[in-house]
Enzyme design. Structure first.
Site, mmCIF file in Angstrom:
data_model
loop_
_atom_site.group_PDB
_atom_site.id
_atom_site.type_symbol
_atom_site.label_atom_id
_atom_site.label_comp_id
_atom_site.label_asym_id
_atom_site.label_seq_id
_atom_site.Cartn_x
_atom_site.Cartn_y
_atom_site.Cartn_z
ATOM 1 N N GLU A 122 5.415 -14.460 10.699
ATOM 2 C CA GLU A 122 4.423 -13.765 11.531
ATOM 3 C C GLU A 122 4.715 -12.266 11.599
ATOM 4 O O GLU A 122 5.787 -11.805 11.217
ATOM 5 C CB GLU A 122 4.421 -14.319 12.957
ATOM 6 N N ASN A 141 -4.120 -13.072 19.711
ATOM 7 C CA ASN A 141 -3.818 -12.697 18.338
ATOM 8 C C ASN A 141 -4.700 -11.525 17.907
ATOM 9 O O ASN A 141 -5.555 -11.046 18.657
ATOM 10 C CB ASN A 141 -4.052 -13.887 17.397
ATOM 11 N N ASP A 147 -6.153 -15.390 13.120
ATOM 12 C CA ASP A 147 -4.764 -15.197 13.539
ATOM 13 C C ASP A 147 -4.463 -13.695 13.523
ATOM 14 O O ASP A 147 -5.220 -12.911 14.089
ATOM 15 C CB ASP A 147 -3.844 -16.004 12.625
#
Length: 298
Positions: free
Chosen positions: A18, A149, A205
């Site tokens: 991430e 996000n 995301d």
């Protein structure tokens, strides 16, 4: 939908890769493995790689004025000195760490570090948004989302973008850089949320902004990145060799390399066989460069 020629820049699969960010001074890519509780660094030109273990899950990174890292973790914000490897606690988490943790974050044009949370039971919209501003933490808003996000700002700083992954939507806000206040929330795009539909394209995301003001967002479980205009027009869909991309960032000396992190944790054996690059960090060339990310101003 088009497919680009990808390069695998880090071959070891992350559990939940991430929050990639490009460090322009070091010419290095940083990212985290949330479930692996690790911050990673790669210098693409030399191939030199480093990593640092965290006490709890790291989720978002910001480069500060001293070229070190501020890391948002489940337990709160910590300072990582990437020369010595020292980790220093900064601000404890302002929430119940048993049911919530920090998630995606970005630095705004004035140097404030915005970081949202994920409400892990995912049965109510109880996630929150926080802003780290010169060492002080304030809450920007609470509720209305479950999994924060996709934070990004337009090149002129006047529009803030944000996604709630759980509700499959991306919103835009008017943004006042001087005060750090977001207002006039409106929906930019709402993606289809029927996961059983044959044309299901995933949910939004992590995201990044290019220099023309277009919003690039990783579509988790959609095996794609989508590029949206400021007026919500779908400009491009990029097919990926991973089903669960998690975030993107622009990097390289000309900011024309798009880096993509992805997840492998919790995926089925069949999916991992179909997408053997799951969890790896990928890259491909883009024609329009990104914008350099601001430093966190302590």
């Amino acid at each position: 939908m088009k497919s680009e020629k990808f390069t695998v820049v880090h071959d070891a699969p992350m559990q939940v890769g991430e929050s990639p960010i490009w460090h322009p001074v070091e010419s290095a890519l940083y990212w985290v493995d949330i479930d692996g509780r690790t911050v990673h660094r790669l210098h693409p030109a030399s191939g030199k790689y480093s990593s640092w273990k965290m006490a709890t899950e790291p989720s978002a990174l910001a480069v500060d004025q001293d070229n070190n890292l501020v890391v948002a973790t489940r337990a709160g914000f910590v300072y990582l000195n990437t020369t010595t490897g020292d980790v220093e606690d900064m601000i404890p988490a302002p929430y119940d760490t048993k049911i919530m943790r920090f998630n995606d974050g970005r630095v705004d044009p004035a140097g404030r570090f915005w970081v949202g949370t994920i409400y892990e039971p995912r049965d109510q919209q109880k996630a929150e948004m926080y802003v780290l501003d010169k060492g002080q933490l304030r809450q920007a808003w609470a509720g209305g989302m479950t999994n924060s996000n996709g934070l990004a700002w337009s090149p002129d700083g006047r529009t803030m973008y944000h996604a709630d992954t759980t509700s499959h939507r991306v919103d835009a806000y008017d943004y006042d850089v001087a005060s750090g206040l977001a207002s006039n929330q409106r929906n930019l795009v709402a993606f289809a949320d029927d996961k059983k539909a044959p044309d299901y394209g995933g949910r939004p995301d992590g995201a990044a902004m290019d220099s023309e003001g277009n919003y690039w967002v990783a579509m988790f479980e959609g095996a794609r990145i989508v590029k949206l205009s400021p007026t919500s027009e779908l400009l491009a869909e990029i097919q990926l060799p991973v089903r669960c991309p998690t975030a993107v960032c622009f990097g390289g000396p000309d900011l024309r390399t798009l880096y993509v992190t992805s997840a492998s944790h919790g995926r089925s054996h069949a999916e991992l066989e179909q997408y053997p690059h799951s969890g790896k960090v990928l890259a491909f060339h883009v024609d329009v460069p990104g914008i350099e990310q601001p430093e966190y101003q302590a």
